[in-house]
Design an enzyme around this catalytic site. Structure first.
Site, PDB file in Angstrom:
ATOM      1  CD  GLU A  75     -11.912  -0.824  -1.982  1.00  0.00           C
ATOM      2  OE1 GLU A  75     -11.226  -0.861  -0.775  1.00  0.00           O
ATOM      3  OE2 GLU A  75     -12.800  -1.132  -2.215  1.00  0.00           O
ATOM      4  CG  ASP A 101      -7.821  -0.423   8.337  1.00  0.00           C
ATOM      5  OD1 ASP A 101      -8.330  -1.358   7.548  1.00  0.00           O
ATOM      6  OD2 ASP A 101      -7.329   0.467   7.924  1.00  0.00           O
TER       7      ASP A 101
END
Lengths: 608, 255
Positions: free
Chosen positions: B45, B56
């Site tokens: 990814e 995140d």
């Protein structure tokens, strides 16, 4: 279709509801109901007919009340016989024309033959639900029974009609059963307590049923969009929380006990209604009529608390016991910490490190109120980053936490929910202005915009009033072209921030840029989706004001009116230097917050 | 058939690695991809950095901020990747937030991915409903597989919907958290992994968030087709640079 609002009781509330211009207001002269009317009817516009509601009352009493209260119609809710109607119709004791409305309770198997003897003796029928009480039972009957209506006499439809019937009413209007339906009669479904009507939901009901077709819809649509802006662009981790809120917020806000608690707190705790003050000296200086909506006089010193009161009650009903919030200037943080103290809930406020430094008094307030203030250390360390941190907290605490967003931003339903809680501002302006100027609608409403919650509340009830100009004032910082600005409508492009599609300051690559304004509350790179839509459609005029113009305007308001505004608010007042109004224009300014928190900034700027 | 779909048919547990493009240095992107393939990972990814990565934690946030400072943009990333298929065969997924893609133009973005040989996308803030209504046709026209996240809070009904819209794998977030927030799994996770495994979804699941070492990798792959390592890998390259990647991968996969 006409609208009748029945069961009016309280003076102020009658004036508020009259401001919505229903066609009929109903007063119940029946002692066995909690809505029993026994005071004075204030002066009402001529377009509104006053209806007296009676149940098997002595005829002499009816005639006396008609004359005393200058009633234009009587509604007979008992088993009044045809001759009773006949006497009322022909009596010489009543000199003015009087409409007679005869009520019938309908349920399955209703025999329309009972109408026949009344056919020539009354002006209207009213069909109500068959219930325990004569009216005010709060549920509807099967309207399709009216397909069998044999008469051509116009009738009122009544019984449990509320906001939740809007779609059903539209279907009814389209059906043949409504052919002779002349008016809708509403009562208990719009009450916060018996006799006390919620004018905001009545207004919504009216608007939903007969939207002004020539105008755009500036409210949120079913999917959470304002035109092309809005929506819910959120990570899956937030979906259950946001979805729970979306499914419940309108229902909860409509519940009578919610309304009651909300209104009571706004009144007794926040100190509403906030005054609408005619600023004489400021008006003289700029040769126009300027009114100030004094949100600065609310408890905690700004409009922010309208929303935090609403949201904490919402959080309670959703079973949450931990509250998080973001704050820029600290006003929303303080307002959140305040309601958390009030409700005994844990409170965590995220605030950019830079803002913590420039808004020290508010940080101290939050701590004193028992909140934990967590500095946001990432990015520009201002409002945007505080919002990121709050969202991350919510992701990590999905079950017990409610996120009280402080502005009309974020994923749907936040912009709409915050706007509805703040809409009390324009709700009050309407009746306050009516009392002072004889008209509800000013020529302009003006508010400063960061995310846009005070603006959303100030505009809300004027969005669809074409005669009212809407002015939005953004922070230009050091100037639009300086690279140090927060004027989103000029510098922003369509993009996604904090869960909604809106106008957004960003690089060509789609990275969100760091805005700048001297005011921490306007220092935000986006704007609420409703405002993005108002800007894009041209419904609102957007002006941008520099730091220095704002500071001067704040000083001027202090000296002319004895009111030190928050620096955010000062931006709105700087428009008089840039825009000329006519002498008889009525300009309503949202005075969104007081300036105590900004004293140090004013001192530093003016070198006092 | 798409490289992701092919990979999912292999009879093994898959290891997928996330890294932030343009980090630690702007030119590390291709080196990291090659080293990852050489060290035996199954999928990569490529993180397209964003200024405000809501889902995140600090590790990926910081690497994103650094990558942006290094000059990483969508344009630069596409330029760096333009010849990647001459040397790399494993499935490549771009993971990024919606706004940069939206600004590039969704169709232009998909077209470019297709030209380069990108196989799929993970866009945490593009909800499945919006994707399904507005973008699915475009993604599919360019042969891209879009991967959706599910969490312990996602309802069975919504999982079924996500499964019906997906045509690769489902990204199973191990716990309610941002990336890199938790280490190790407890009974709660085991119950959740088991519950999902029992649903017999059409798409295999790959577990991410909280996978940092052999213990968590082994636990996750007991229930799922594979596992994704992000923050722990980013920490590794922060500390050790891009040339000891195989040590890290070996320590995770074989202990």
């Amino acid at each position: 279709m006409k609208l009748k609002v029945c069961g009016m009781k309280y003076q102020d509330n009658i004036a508020q509801v009259a401001a919505l211009q229903p066609d009929y207001l109903g007063f119940i002269f029946y002692e066995k109901t909690p809505r029993h009317f026994d005071t004075k009817i204030p002066d009402l516009p001529k377009s509104i007919k006053k209806v007296g509601v009676f149940v098997n009352e002595d005829l002499n009493t009816v005639i006396e009340k008609v004359n005393k209260f200058d009633l234009q119609a009587v509604q007979l809710h008992g088993e009044e016989a045809p001759y009773y109607c006949s006497i009322l119709r022909n009596t010489k004791l009543i000199s003015k024309p009087l409409d007679i409305i005869k009520v019938f309770s309908v349920k399955e198997g209703f025999n329309f033959k009972v109408l026949e003897p009344y056919e020539d003796l009354c002006d209207y029928y009213l069909f109500d639900t068959k219930g325990k009480l004569p009216g005010g039972n709060g549920y509807t009957f099967d309207w399709s029974l009216l397909e069998a209506y044999p008469s051509t006499k116009p009738f009122f439809l009544s019984g449990g009609i509320g906001l939740e019937q809007v779609e059903a009413l539209k279907a009814f209007k389209a059906s043949s059963a409504s052919k002779y339906c002349y008016a809708l009669d509403v009562n208990s479904k719009f009450e916060t307590e018996p006799g006390l009507k919620n004018s905001a939901s009545l207004r919504e009901f009216k608007m939903k049923l007969s939207p002004n077709k020539d105008m755009q819809n500036y409210n949120v649509n079913d999917k959470g969009y304002y035109g092309e802006f809005g929506g819910a662009y959120i990570p899956e981790m937030l979906y259950p929380n946001v979805e729970e809120l979306r499914q419940n917020y309108l229902k909860i806000m409509g519940e009578p006990d919610f309304q009651k608690e909300f209104n009571k707190l706004l009144k007794d705790y926040v100190g509403r209604p906030s005054p609408l003050y005619f600023a004489k000296r400021l008006s003289e200086k700029y040769n126009t009529k300027i009114y100030l909506k004094r949100e600065d006089l609310n408890h905690t010193g700004a409009h922010k608390i309208n929303n935090t009161i609403g949201q904490i009650l919402m959080a309670k009903r959703l079973g949450k016991h931990r509250i998080i919030a973001e704050t820029g200037a600290g006003q929303h943080g303080v307002a959140t910490a305040t309601v958390c103290a009030l409700m005994g809930m844990e409170c965590i406020v995220y605030m950019g490190e830079i803002d913590i430094a420039r808004q020290a008094p508010n940080v101290a307030r939050m701590k004193m109120l028992g909140a934990t203030v967590v500095p946001a250390l990432s990015g520009s360390r201002t409002l945007k980053d505080a919002t990121n941190e709050a969202i991350r907290d919510w992701i990590n605490n999905p079950v017990d936490t409610h996120y009280i967003i402080g502005s009309a931003i974020g994923p749907h339903p936040y912009p709409d929910m915050v706007t509805r809680f703040q809409a009390v501002i324009s709700e009050e302006i309407k009746w306050q202005l009516k009392a002072q100027e004889g008209r509800e609608n000013p020529d302009y409403v003006v508010a400063c915009i960061g995310g846009g919650s005070n603006a959303a509340g100030t505009y809300y009830h004027y969005l669809h009033e074409e005669s009212v100009g809407i002015i939005a004032v953004e922070a230009a910082g050091l100037g639009i072209d300086s690279g140090e600005s927060a004027a989103t409508s000029v510098l922003g492009k369509e993009g996604i921030i904090h869960g909604c599609k809106t106008l957004l300051m960003q690089t060509e690559d789609g990275q969100i840029t760091e805005p700048y304004s001297i005011s921490a509350g306007l220092d935000y790179p986006g704007v609420g989706p409703m405002h993005a839509h108002l800007s894009k459609t041209g419904r609102a005029e957007f002006l941008s004001i520099t730091d220095s113009d704002a500071m001067e305007a704040g000083l001027e308001l202090s000296k002319l009116e004895g009111i030190i505004p928050a620096i955010e608010t000062s931006h709105a007042f700087a428009i008089f230097k840039h825009k000329t109004f006519k002498p008889d224009d009525v300009v309503v300014m949202s005075l969104s917050g007081r300036g105590d928190k900004d004293l140090q900034n004013y001192i530093d700027y003016f070198k006092f | 058939m798409n490289r992701i779909q092919n990979k999912l048919q292999e009879d093994k547990k898959l290891v997928s690695i996330y890294f932030t493009a343009g980090y630690p240095n702007i030119d590390d992107t291709v080196t990291i991809i090659k080293n990852l393939e050489n060290s035996g990972v199954d999928m990569i990814e490529i993180g397209l950095p964003f200024s405000d990565p809501l889902a995140d934690g600090p590790t990926i946030q910081d690497s994103s901020t650094a990558a942006l400072k290094n000059g990483m943009t969508t344009e630069v990333l596409f330029e760096q990747l333009k010849d990647i298929r001459k040397s790399v065969n494993i499935p490549l997924i771009i993971m990024g937030y919606f706004n940069p893609m939206f600004q590039y133009g969704i169709e232009a973005f998909c077209k470019k991915c297709n030209e380069i040989g990108i196989d799929g996308l993970i866009i945490p803030d593009l909800p499945v409903d919006v994707y399904h209504e507005e973008y699915q046709a475009t993604f599919e026209a360019y042969g891209l597989i879009n991967v959706f996240l599910i969490t312990p809070q996602t309802s069975a009904e919504r999982i079924a919907f996500i499964d019906s819209v997906s045509n690769g794998f489902i990204y199973m977030v191990s716990s309610a958290s941002t990336t890199g927030a938790k280490t190790g799994f407890g009974d709660e996770q085991a119950a959740y992994f088991e519950r999902i495994a029992k649903m017999k979804l059409k798409n295999p699941q790959i577990i991410g968030f909280g996978i940092s070492n052999n213990a968590t990798f082994t636990e996750a792959t007991k229930y799922a087709k594979g596992a994704i390592i992000g923050s722990a890998f980013v920490k590794h390259v922060t500390k050790h640079g891009v040339h000891t990647i195989d040590h890290f991968i070996k320590s995770v996969v074989s202990g």
